[in-house]
Design a protein around this motif. Sequence first.
Motif, PDB file in Angstrom:
ATOM      1  N   CYS A 168       0.829  -1.222   0.000  1.00 25.32           N
ATOM      2  CA  CYS A 168       0.000   0.000   0.000  1.00 25.32           C
ATOM      3  C   CYS A 168       0.855   1.260   0.000  1.00 25.32           C
ATOM      4  O   CYS A 168       0.533   2.229  -0.681  1.00 25.32           O
ATOM      5  N   VAL A 169       1.936   1.245   0.745  1.00 22.17           N
ATOM      6  CA  VAL A 169       2.797   2.434   0.801  1.00 22.17           C
ATOM      7  C   VAL A 169       3.560   2.598  -0.509  1.00 22.17           C
ATOM      8  O   VAL A 169       3.599   3.687  -1.080  1.00 22.17           O
ATOM      9  N   THR A 170       4.147   1.521  -1.014  1.00 24.34           N
ATOM     10  CA  THR A 170       4.951   1.654  -2.235  1.00 24.34           C
ATOM     11  C   THR A 170       4.103   1.965  -3.458  1.00 24.34           C
ATOM     12  O   THR A 170       4.573   2.614  -4.388  1.00 24.34           O
ATOM     13  N   ALA A 171       2.852   1.534  -3.457  1.00 27.55           N
ATOM     14  CA  ALA A 171       1.975   1.816  -4.606  1.00 27.55           C
ATOM     15  C   ALA A 171       1.689   3.306  -4.739  1.00 27.55           C
ATOM     16  O   ALA A 171       1.351   3.777  -5.824  1.00 27.55           O
ATOM     17  N   ARG A 172       1.861   4.057  -3.675  1.00 33.75           N
ATOM     18  CA  ARG A 172       1.604   5.495  -3.721  1.00 33.75           C
ATOM     19  C   ARG A 172       2.782   6.293  -4.272  1.00 33.75           C
ATOM     20  O   ARG A 172       2.628   7.471  -4.576  1.00 33.75           O
ATOM     21  N   PHE A 173       3.952   5.687  -4.388  1.00 35.28           N
ATOM     22  CA  PHE A 173       5.132   6.427  -4.832  1.00 35.28           C
ATOM     23  C   PHE A 173       5.122   6.834  -6.304  1.00 35.28           C
ATOM     24  O   PHE A 173       5.342   7.998  -6.613  1.00 35.28           O
ATOM     25  N   PRO A 174       4.905   5.926  -7.231  1.00 38.10           N
ATOM     26  CA  PRO A 174       4.949   6.361  -8.637  1.00 38.10           C
ATOM     27  C   PRO A 174       3.707   7.187  -8.985  1.00 38.10           C
ATOM     28  O   PRO A 174       2.648   7.020  -8.373  1.00 38.10           O
ATOM     29  N   ASN A 175       3.867   8.067  -9.984  1.00 38.23           N
ATOM     30  CA  ASN A 175       2.689   8.823 -10.425  1.00 38.23           C
ATOM     31  C   ASN A 175       1.729   7.860 -11.117  1.00 38.23           C
ATOM     32  O   ASN A 175       2.070   6.725 -11.436  1.00 38.23           O
ATOM     33  N   GLU A 176       0.521   8.330 -11.358  1.00 37.04           N
ATOM     34  CA  GLU A 176      -0.523   7.454 -11.890  1.00 37.04           C
ATOM     35  C   GLU A 176      -0.146   6.803 -13.218  1.00 37.04           C
ATOM     36  O   GLU A 176      -0.437   5.642 -13.461  1.00 37.04           O
ATOM     37  N   ALA A 177       0.534   7.548 -14.073  1.00 41.51           N
ATOM     38  CA  ALA A 177       0.903   7.025 -15.393  1.00 41.51           C
ATOM     39  C   ALA A 177       1.940   5.905 -15.293  1.00 41.51           C
ATOM     40  O   ALA A 177       1.993   5.017 -16.137  1.00 41.51           O
ATOM     41  N   SER A 178       2.757   5.925 -14.250  1.00 41.07           N
ATOM     42  CA  SER A 178       3.839   4.945 -14.099  1.00 41.07           C
ATOM     43  C   SER A 178       3.499   3.818 -13.135  1.00 41.07           C
ATOM     44  O   SER A 178       4.269   2.869 -12.996  1.00 41.07           O
ATOM     45  N   ARG A 179       2.368   3.899 -12.462  1.00 44.52           N
ATOM     46  CA  ARG A 179       2.047   2.962 -11.389  1.00 44.52           C
ATOM     47  C   ARG A 179       1.968   1.509 -11.860  1.00 44.52           C
ATOM     48  O   ARG A 179       2.516   0.607 -11.221  1.00 44.52           O
ATOM     49  N   ALA A 180       1.317   1.232 -12.958  1.00 48.96           N
ATOM     50  CA  ALA A 180       1.168  -0.155 -13.434  1.00 48.96           C
ATOM     51  C   ALA A 180       2.528  -0.776 -13.740  1.00 48.96           C
ATOM     52  O   ALA A 180       2.800  -1.923 -13.356  1.00 48.96           O
ATOM     53  N   LEU A 201       6.965  -4.396 -12.173  1.00 44.83           N
ATOM     54  CA  LEU A 201       8.382  -4.604 -11.865  1.00 44.83           C
ATOM     55  C   LEU A 201       8.560  -5.099 -10.436  1.00 44.83           C
ATOM     56  O   LEU A 201       9.333  -6.023 -10.178  1.00 44.83           O
ATOM     57  N   GLN A 202       7.823  -4.520  -9.506  1.00 42.74           N
ATOM     58  CA  GLN A 202       7.898  -4.932  -8.111  1.00 42.74           C
ATOM     59  C   GLN A 202       7.502  -6.405  -7.963  1.00 42.74           C
ATOM     60  O   GLN A 202       8.169  -7.173  -7.275  1.00 42.74           O
ATOM     61  N   LYS A 249       6.575   9.882   5.607  1.00 39.04           N
ATOM     62  CA  LYS A 249       6.957  11.296   5.706  1.00 39.04           C
ATOM     63  C   LYS A 249       7.225  11.884   4.329  1.00 39.04           C
ATOM     64  O   LYS A 249       6.807  13.004   4.017  1.00 39.04           O
ATOM     65  N   ARG A 250       7.924  11.131   3.489  1.00 37.97           N
ATOM     66  CA  ARG A 250       8.212  11.612   2.128  1.00 37.97           C
ATOM     67  C   ARG A 250       6.926  11.777   1.317  1.00 37.97           C
ATOM     68  O   ARG A 250       6.755  12.745   0.574  1.00 37.97           O
ATOM     69  N   LEU A 251       6.001  10.849   1.468  1.00 35.05           N
ATOM     70  CA  LEU A 251       4.731  10.938   0.754  1.00 35.05           C
ATOM     71  C   LEU A 251       3.913  12.131   1.251  1.00 35.05           C
ATOM     72  O   LEU A 251       3.309  12.844   0.454  1.00 35.05           O
ATOM     73  N   ALA A 252       3.900  12.339   2.564  1.00 35.23           N
ATOM     74  CA  ALA A 252       3.154  13.466   3.123  1.00 35.23           C
ATOM     75  C   ALA A 252       3.725  14.792   2.633  1.00 35.23           C
ATOM     76  O   ALA A 252       2.983  15.717   2.293  1.00 35.23           O
TER      77      ALA A 252
END
Length: 168
Positions: A94-106, A111-112, A161-164
């Motif tokens: 859940c945390v790592t899925a929030r890191f990439p922007n929407e276009a790069s998420r899939a 890759l993960q 913290k980085r996401l916030a």
Amino acid sequence: MLIIPALVPLLTQHMQAVSASLPVLFLIGGIAGLMATKLTGKLLAQYSSYTLAVVSTLILLVSMLLPVTGLHASALFMGLFLGGAYGRLVVVSCVTARFPNEASRAGFLSLQTALMSLSTTLAFFVSAMTFEIAAPLSIIFWVLVVGSALLLTPLIKRMEKRLAKREA
């Protein structure tokens, strides 16, 4: 999840589980993992990822104490171990899925997943070599498992913290 290949030798050689009981033990662990996955997903709506990472890590660490203490509670070990491990996996996902922007998420999640599968394959290979003979569990094994378990919570805190900061 990389330690799953080491569970059979751990259960049979160090917790005195009978080989015939392994399917039931893995079923118990699988049910605990499924329940932990569902519960963690629901709890993420109410609690922070960090809080759930701490709780899941504590459950995992308690499970790792069972073989060390000499208790031969294989079913309890499997339930706690896989419940804690899958709870942590949900939090990390859940945390790592929030890191990439929407276009790069899939692409990122693909890759993960591929890297996780590759790592698990490597873990099966290494565990087959490591646990070939019955011997006391290596201190390196415990340091790796417990060390990696303890590293997750500060990592989740840092990522939150980085996401916030990015979302502000």
